[in-house]
Each structure stands twice: as C-alpha cells, then as structure tokens.
Design a protein around this motif. Structure first.
Motif, PDB file in Angstrom:
ATOM      1  N   ARG A  20       0.846  -1.185  -0.123  1.00 24.26           N
ATOM      2  CA  ARG A  20       0.067   0.058   0.139  1.00 24.26           C
ATOM      3  C   ARG A  20       0.973   1.373  -0.067  1.00 24.26           C
ATOM      4  O   ARG A  20       0.252   2.119  -0.183  1.00 24.26           O
ATOM      5  N   GLU A  21       2.081   1.122   0.169  1.00 22.65           N
ATOM      6  CA  GLU A  21       2.799   2.489   0.106  1.00 22.65           C
ATOM      7  C   GLU A  21       4.154   2.088  -0.757  1.00 22.65           C
ATOM      8  O   GLU A  21       4.455   1.311  -1.284  1.00 22.65           O
ATOM      9  N   PHE A  22       4.882   3.303  -0.907  1.00 27.76           N
ATOM     10  CA  PHE A  22       6.033   3.286  -2.005  1.00 27.76           C
ATOM     11  C   PHE A  22       6.836   4.427  -1.568  1.00 27.76           C
ATOM     12  O   PHE A  22       6.620   5.236  -0.809  1.00 27.76           O
ATOM     13  N   TRP A  23       8.311   3.924  -1.820  1.00 29.69           N
ATOM     14  CA  TRP A  23       9.310   4.965  -1.659  1.00 29.69           C
ATOM     15  C   TRP A  23      10.659   4.938  -2.716  1.00 29.69           C
ATOM     16  O   TRP A  23      10.363   4.148  -3.369  1.00 29.69           O
ATOM     17  N   VAL A  24      11.612   5.682  -2.321  1.00 30.28           N
ATOM     18  CA  VAL A  24      12.631   5.561  -3.081  1.00 30.28           C
ATOM     19  C   VAL A  24      13.800   5.219  -2.349  1.00 30.28           C
ATOM     20  O   VAL A  24      14.071   5.841  -1.006  1.00 30.28           O
ATOM     21  N   GLN A  25      14.549   4.036  -2.542  1.00 29.04           N
ATOM     22  CA  GLN A  25      15.642   3.582  -1.982  1.00 29.04           C
ATOM     23  C   GLN A  25      16.595   4.806  -1.300  1.00 29.04           C
ATOM     24  O   GLN A  25      17.250   5.394  -1.834  1.00 29.04           O
ATOM     25  N   GLY A  26      16.346   4.954   0.155  1.00 31.13           N
ATOM     26  CA  GLY A  26      17.268   5.978   0.964  1.00 31.13           C
ATOM     27  C   GLY A  26      16.813   7.445   0.352  1.00 31.13           C
ATOM     28  O   GLY A  26      17.352   8.563   0.604  1.00 31.13           O
ATOM     29  N   GLY A  27      15.739   7.814  -0.065  1.00 33.26           N
ATOM     30  CA  GLY A  27      15.198   9.060  -0.367  1.00 33.26           C
ATOM     31  C   GLY A  27      13.457   9.273  -0.036  1.00 33.26           C
ATOM     32  O   GLY A  27      13.411   8.987   1.163  1.00 33.26           O
ATOM     33  N   TRP A  28      12.851   9.644  -0.727  1.00 38.41           N
ATOM     34  CA  TRP A  28      11.683  10.052  -0.100  1.00 38.41           C
ATOM     35  C   TRP A  28      10.565   8.861   0.040  1.00 38.41           C
ATOM     36  O   TRP A  28      10.683   7.743  -0.392  1.00 38.41           O
ATOM     37  N   PHE A  29       9.662   9.068   0.852  1.00 38.46           N
ATOM     38  CA  PHE A  29       8.545   7.938   1.417  1.00 38.46           C
ATOM     39  C   PHE A  29       7.126   8.613   0.830  1.00 38.46           C
ATOM     40  O   PHE A  29       6.853   9.567   1.299  1.00 38.46           O
ATOM     41  N   SER A  30       6.364   7.555   0.361  1.00 39.24           N
ATOM     42  CA  SER A  30       4.942   8.271  -0.085  1.00 39.24           C
ATOM     43  C   SER A  30       4.231   8.696   1.142  1.00 39.24           C
ATOM     44  O   SER A  30       3.458   9.749   0.940  1.00 39.24           O
ATOM     45  N   ARG A  31       4.087   8.181   2.335  1.00 41.35           N
ATOM     46  CA  ARG A  31       3.559   8.691   3.372  1.00 41.35           C
ATOM     47  C   ARG A  31       3.633   9.945   3.552  1.00 41.35           C
ATOM     48  O   ARG A  31       2.845  10.802   4.195  1.00 41.35           O
ATOM     49  N   LYS A  32       4.821  10.857   3.239  1.00 40.61           N
ATOM     50  CA  LYS A  32       5.534  12.122   3.745  1.00 40.61           C
ATOM     51  C   LYS A  32       5.195  12.982   2.598  1.00 40.61           C
ATOM     52  O   LYS A  32       5.384  14.199   2.635  1.00 40.61           O
ATOM     53  N   VAL A  33       4.886  12.567   1.325  1.00 39.84           N
ATOM     54  CA  VAL A  33       4.481  13.229  -0.044  1.00 39.84           C
ATOM     55  C   VAL A  33       3.069  13.116  -0.355  1.00 39.84           C
ATOM     56  O   VAL A  33       2.681  13.491  -1.500  1.00 39.84           O
ATOM     57  N   ALA A  34       2.327  12.456   0.370  1.00 44.74           N
ATOM     58  CA  ALA A  34       0.800  12.243  -0.049  1.00 44.74           C
ATOM     59  C   ALA A  34      -0.103  13.524  -0.384  1.00 44.74           C
ATOM     60  O   ALA A  34       0.261  14.531   0.113  1.00 44.74           O
ATOM     61  N   PRO A  35      -1.028  13.529  -1.425  1.00 47.06           N
ATOM     62  CA  PRO A  35      -1.461  14.571  -1.911  1.00 47.06           C
ATOM     63  C   PRO A  35      -2.694  15.088  -0.990  1.00 47.06           C
ATOM     64  O   PRO A  35      -2.955  14.164  -0.204  1.00 47.06           O
ATOM     65  N   LYS A  36      -2.913  16.183  -0.882  1.00 47.98           N
ATOM     66  CA  LYS A  36      -4.001  16.737   0.115  1.00 47.98           C
ATOM     67  C   LYS A  36      -5.363  15.951  -0.358  1.00 47.98           C
ATOM     68  O   LYS A  36      -5.850  15.682  -1.363  1.00 47.98           O
ATOM     69  N   GLY A  37      -5.805  15.555   0.944  1.00 47.73           N
ATOM     70  CA  GLY A  37      -7.125  14.826   0.722  1.00 47.73           C
ATOM     71  C   GLY A  37      -7.081  13.396   0.975  1.00 47.73           C
ATOM     72  O   GLY A  37      -7.976  12.639   0.476  1.00 47.73           O
ATOM     73  N   ALA A  38      -5.800  12.812   0.706  1.00 49.76           N
ATOM     74  CA  ALA A  38      -5.504  11.302   0.558  1.00 49.76           C
ATOM     75  C   ALA A  38      -5.161  10.912   2.049  1.00 49.76           C
ATOM     76  O   ALA A  38      -4.610  11.237   2.858  1.00 49.76           O
ATOM     77  N   ASP A  39      -5.487   9.707   2.052  1.00 49.07           N
ATOM     78  CA  ASP A  39      -4.967   8.710   3.217  1.00 49.07           C
ATOM     79  C   ASP A  39      -3.627   8.570   2.870  1.00 49.07           C
ATOM     80  O   ASP A  39      -3.258   7.689   1.954  1.00 49.07           O
ATOM     81  N   LYS A  40      -2.982   8.924   3.973  1.00 46.88           N
ATOM     82  CA  LYS A  40      -1.409   8.825   3.782  1.00 46.88           C
ATOM     83  C   LYS A  40      -0.731   7.609   3.655  1.00 46.88           C
ATOM     84  O   LYS A  40       0.340   7.284   3.103  1.00 46.88           O
ATOM     85  N   ARG A  41      -1.472   6.473   4.174  1.00 54.45           N
ATOM     86  CA  ARG A  41      -1.164   5.159   4.130  1.00 54.45           C
ATOM     87  C   ARG A  41      -1.589   4.362   3.071  1.00 54.45           C
ATOM     88  O   ARG A  41      -1.445   3.055   3.260  1.00 54.45           O
ATOM     89  N   SER A  42      -2.253   4.706   1.892  1.00 51.11           N
ATOM     90  CA  SER A  42      -2.900   4.040   1.004  1.00 51.11           C
ATOM     91  C   SER A  42      -2.226   4.189  -0.256  1.00 51.11           C
ATOM     92  O   SER A  42      -2.925   3.706  -1.204  1.00 51.11           O
ATOM     93  N   GLY A  43      -1.191   4.659  -0.481  1.00 48.01           N
ATOM     94  CA  GLY A  43      -0.450   5.036  -1.812  1.00 48.01           C
ATOM     95  C   GLY A  43      -0.151   3.780  -2.466  1.00 48.01           C
ATOM     96  O   GLY A  43       0.585   3.103  -2.143  1.00 48.01           O
ATOM     97  N   VAL A  44      -0.590   3.635  -3.700  1.00 48.15           N
ATOM     98  CA  VAL A  44      -0.102   2.422  -4.817  1.00 48.15           C
ATOM     99  C   VAL A  44       0.201   2.929  -6.066  1.00 48.15           C
ATOM    100  O   VAL A  44      -0.454   3.558  -6.849  1.00 48.15           O
ATOM    101  N   PRO A  45       1.509   2.741  -6.249  1.00 46.34           N
ATOM    102  CA  PRO A  45       2.047   3.267  -7.882  1.00 46.34           C
ATOM    103  C   PRO A  45       1.591   2.252  -8.939  1.00 46.34           C
ATOM    104  O   PRO A  45       1.754   1.177  -8.792  1.00 46.34           O
ATOM    105  N   THR A  46       0.855   2.721  -9.726  1.00 45.06           N
ATOM    106  CA  THR A  46       0.234   1.874 -10.815  1.00 45.06           C
ATOM    107  C   THR A  46       1.070   2.009 -11.982  1.00 45.06           C
ATOM    108  O   THR A  46       0.949   1.016 -12.864  1.00 45.06           O
TER     109      THR A  46
END
Length: 453
Positions: free
Chosen positions: A258-284
């Motif tokens: 449910r979440e994604f990240w860059v190795q040693g870089g950013w984490f989806s939970r911290k860049v979630a768009p406004k209005g989104a559940d921060k722990r639900s990101g799925v890259p399609t």
C-alpha cells in the motif's frame, strides 16, 4: 517544426506568333533560295516555335501507398511508410529520431533509424542474432546525464542446446541515439525478466525484490539485493508484495502492498497529496520522470466510499504534481493501464485519466454513473489525446478496435470520431503522427502522416 508546402500550379508557355514575311519574286535563283529559307525558319533568328499545348502541371506526391482514414489533424497526401517492421518503435526526445527493428533474410535483426519529419533514413546498426531469435527484441529509450540511448533487449538461452533455466541471459544492445555506436551487455537471469528503462539507468527485475541496474553509458552491471532496498520505518505493508518499479537519481523506486518509496530517499507517506489517506498510496505506472499513483480518500470524507484520488508524482522528489478524483471500479482490474507521456513531457494519459502537467489540470473521463469505457492510448505535445471506447486496453485501441475518440486536454472535453478512423500511437516532436496497420499478409506497416497545413 512543421514543413509547409505551397501548391504547385501549372505553368504554360504562350504561343509566339510567327511573322511571315512575304517577298515578291523578283527572279533569279538567289532570291528564290532566300524565300525558301525564310519560310522554313520563321523569320526571327534564334526564336523557337512555341508548343501550342500548355505543359502539364507538376504532380504533387500522393503520399504513402497505404491511405488510412485518420483524424483531420493529419494529412495522408504526404508522409512515409515502412513495411515489415517490429511491433515496437522508439522516439528520441533529444533528436526526434525514430528507431525500429527489421528482420533480415538471414533471420537476424537490425536496428534502423529515420527522420520522422522527412522520412529520410538515418544510421543503421549491425545485424545480430539475439536469444529467442524467433521473436522481435523489445525496443526502449533511456536517458542518463543528458545522453539518450535506444535499447533493444531479449531473453533466452545462450545457445540452442543450453539447459533451462541455467544459461539464460537478458541480452541488451545499447545504441547512442546520435551516432549509433553500440555496446552489448549480457546479464545472467534465471526467471522471466521485467526490463524498465524510465531512466536514468536500465533496471532488470523479477517482478519482486531481485534486480540489477545497468548503466547505459558504461555497461556496468550493479546487483541490488533485497536487503539494500532500505524499507521505511514503521511500514509493515512495505514488506508485502514488494516490487522494484523503476530508478531515480537517488536510487530504486520500490512499492509495497500500500505504500512506496525511493531507496534512501522520499517516502510516499510524507508526500501524500491533499485529501488522501497517507498510508494508502499504490503506484500503478511509472514513466520517465513521473509515477502515477492511486490513493484512497481520507476516511470520513464525502466521496471516500465511491471515489479514489489519482496523482502524478515527480520521481526525483516525490512531490504531488496534479491530482484528480475518479469513481472506484466495481471490480479491481488485474492490470492497471500504462502511463503514456507526450514527447515534451507536458501531458500524461493512462486509461480514462489525463493530466496537463504544465497547467496542473487532471481529468477523469467517465459518465455520471462512473462507467469507464474510454481508454486513451496516445497524447501529443499540443495536448490532444487519442483513444477509443468499448476496448480492453491501449493495444486494442491502436489495433483499430472500439469507437475512436479525440480528447482536448486544454478544455477537458472529448469528441467521437468516425468509426473507421485510426488513431496515432504517438506523435513526433515535429508533429508527425505515427500509425500502425497490418496487411492481409500479417506484415506490420509503420506510417508517418504529418499534420495538415
């Protein structure tokens, strides 16, 4: 740049009147001879008798032999046509050059290039025989440090008698877009590979946590073990369904359940768009420089039960560039549509989603009940997207299936085209639409029609 051709008009020569000078016969042989010469020569020295019929006008080119019915943006009266090419082709963003593969009479393959604007041939690579030679190799582009490369790859046995799965390789041929210089890289690989070239390197993966990165400039191969993926802290879902999805300048782009990240870089939970559940990101889907992700809306929000948030993120920073809400499907798809980006990088389409990245606009093309029958397959630098309704995927669209549609992304509106219209699979930076067609001998034709004047 778009070439404009003026209409050639017929040019006719006017008839010149001959002035016949009649001389009275005074007598004598000399005078008679002079009279005969004047009658034959027309009287005016150095002038030729004009053709009484006007010259035929110079014919304009009839264009490619195959005359498809295409959107009115393009003309079929000019252009070029290639027969017997590979299913894949690749466009260079830096040079505009188009690359494609052909199979030689000896059963080998050769990479060739043309200028899409003129149809003139460019450089060609040497012919070679890849593993799994019965099938065309795949063709991709990759950019690193402002250098662009065409990449062909194939997977198979080292030799015809090699055991399986041992002695299987991913064979890469990496060509400089500008010069055609080639280097070959062979990577031992025991399972069916995924090969990703969204930049700045080439990632070979197994659909899970095993991967290697190939530097297209040097050919260097770097193995990345699962333990080096640097899972974010406090992310239990990151260790489930883990998959390497691409590469950034900072490291691999990785997704979990449910979440994604860059190795040693950013984490989806911290860049979630406004209005989104921060722990639900799925890259399609991942494309050069961007990743398209699906998010659940914040719990308790008005549309949380019926809609999802689709967001385009910058792969280098994770920043949310533009978002749009869309109805949830009744049944989750087995595979999400691949994102397609225009040559300029200003527009992105995927399924029934479209984004103007420059203007920060997102569109979800669906009816009021949430029906998602439209599939967009290509988008131009001018912000026009092409697709069709009543199809399963982009491949069906480009094969001529469904009912063709044109979408204006500046206004967010769509128009149905005539049912027999074929839509382009891409458009070159110079505005040449690229069309696919298979003849009754199952030969693939790649046709370039320029924009109409």
């Amino acid at each position: 740049m778009r070439l404009k051709f003026g209409r050639l008009t017929p040019v006719s020569s006017g008839s010149k009147r001959q002035r016949v000078v009649r001389l009275a016969l005074v007598g004598g042989l000399v005078v008679l001879t002079l009279l005969l010469l004047l009658s034959a020569g027309g009287g005016d020295s150095g002038n030729k008798k004009a053709d009484p019929k006007p010259k035929k006008p110079v014919k304009r080119s009839a264009g490619p032999a195959t005359q498809l019915t295409v959107p009115s943006t393009y003309t079929t009266r000019r252009g070029w046509e290639l027969i017997g090419t590979s299913p894949d082709y690749a466009l260079s963003r830096t040079t505009g050059r188009l690359a494609y593969l052909v199979r030689t009479a000896q059963g080998e393959y050769q990479l060739r290039t043309i200028d899409p604007e003129t149809g003139r041939a460019g450089w060609s690579g040497d012919a070679w025989r890849p593993p799994a030679a019965a099938h065309f190799p795949k063709l991709l582009t990759v950019t690193t440090e402002d250098q662009e490369y065409f990449v062909t790859w194939a997977y198979g046995k080292v030799g015809e008698d090699a055991p399986a799965p041992a002695d299987r390789i991913v064979s890469l041929d990496v060509y400089s877009v500008e010069t055609g210089d080639r280097q070959r890289v062979e990577v031992p690989w025991r399972s069916v590979p995924t090969v990703i070239a969204t930049g700045p390197g080439i990632v070979i993966g197994d659909g899970g946590t095993s991967s290697v990165v190939v530097d297209p400039g040097t050919g260097r191969v770097t193995k990345v073990p699962a333990k080096a993926l640097k899972y974010p802290k406090d992310c239990a879902s990151c260790k489930h369904l883990t998959e390497v999805r691409g590469l950034t300048s900072k490291g691999l782009l990785v997704s979990g359940a449910r979440e994604f990240w860059v190795q040693g870089g950013w984490f989806s939970r911290k860049v979630a768009p406004k209005g989104a559940d921060k722990r639900s990101g799925v890259p399609t889907s991942v494309a050069p420089g961007v990743v398209l992700a699906k998010w659940q809306l914040t719990k308790g929000s008005k549309l949380a039960a019926t809609h999802e948030l689709w967001t385009v993120h910058d792969t280098e920073t994770g920043k949310a560039l533009v978002s749009v809400q869309c109805h949830k499907p009744a049944i989750a798809p087995g595979q999400y549509p691949q994102a397609v980006v225009s040559s300029s990088g200003d527009y992105l389409v995927a399924g029934n989603l479209a984004f103007d990245l420059e203007a920060g606009k997102g569109f979800c093309f669906e009816d009021t009940e949430g029906s998602k029958t439209l599939v967009l397959a290509s988008v131009t630098d001018g912000g026009t997207a092409y697709g069709a309704t009543n199809v399963r995927n982009a491949a069906d669209v480009l094969a001529g299936g469904g009912f063709p549609v044109e979408a204006d992304l500046s206004a967010g509106v769509t128009d149905m085209l005539s049912p027999n219209v074929r839509v382009p699979g891409a458009e070159s930076p110079e505005g040449v639409g690229l069309f696919r067609w298979a003849d009754d001998k199952d030969r693939l034709h790649l046709i370039g029609y320029p924009q109409a004047d």
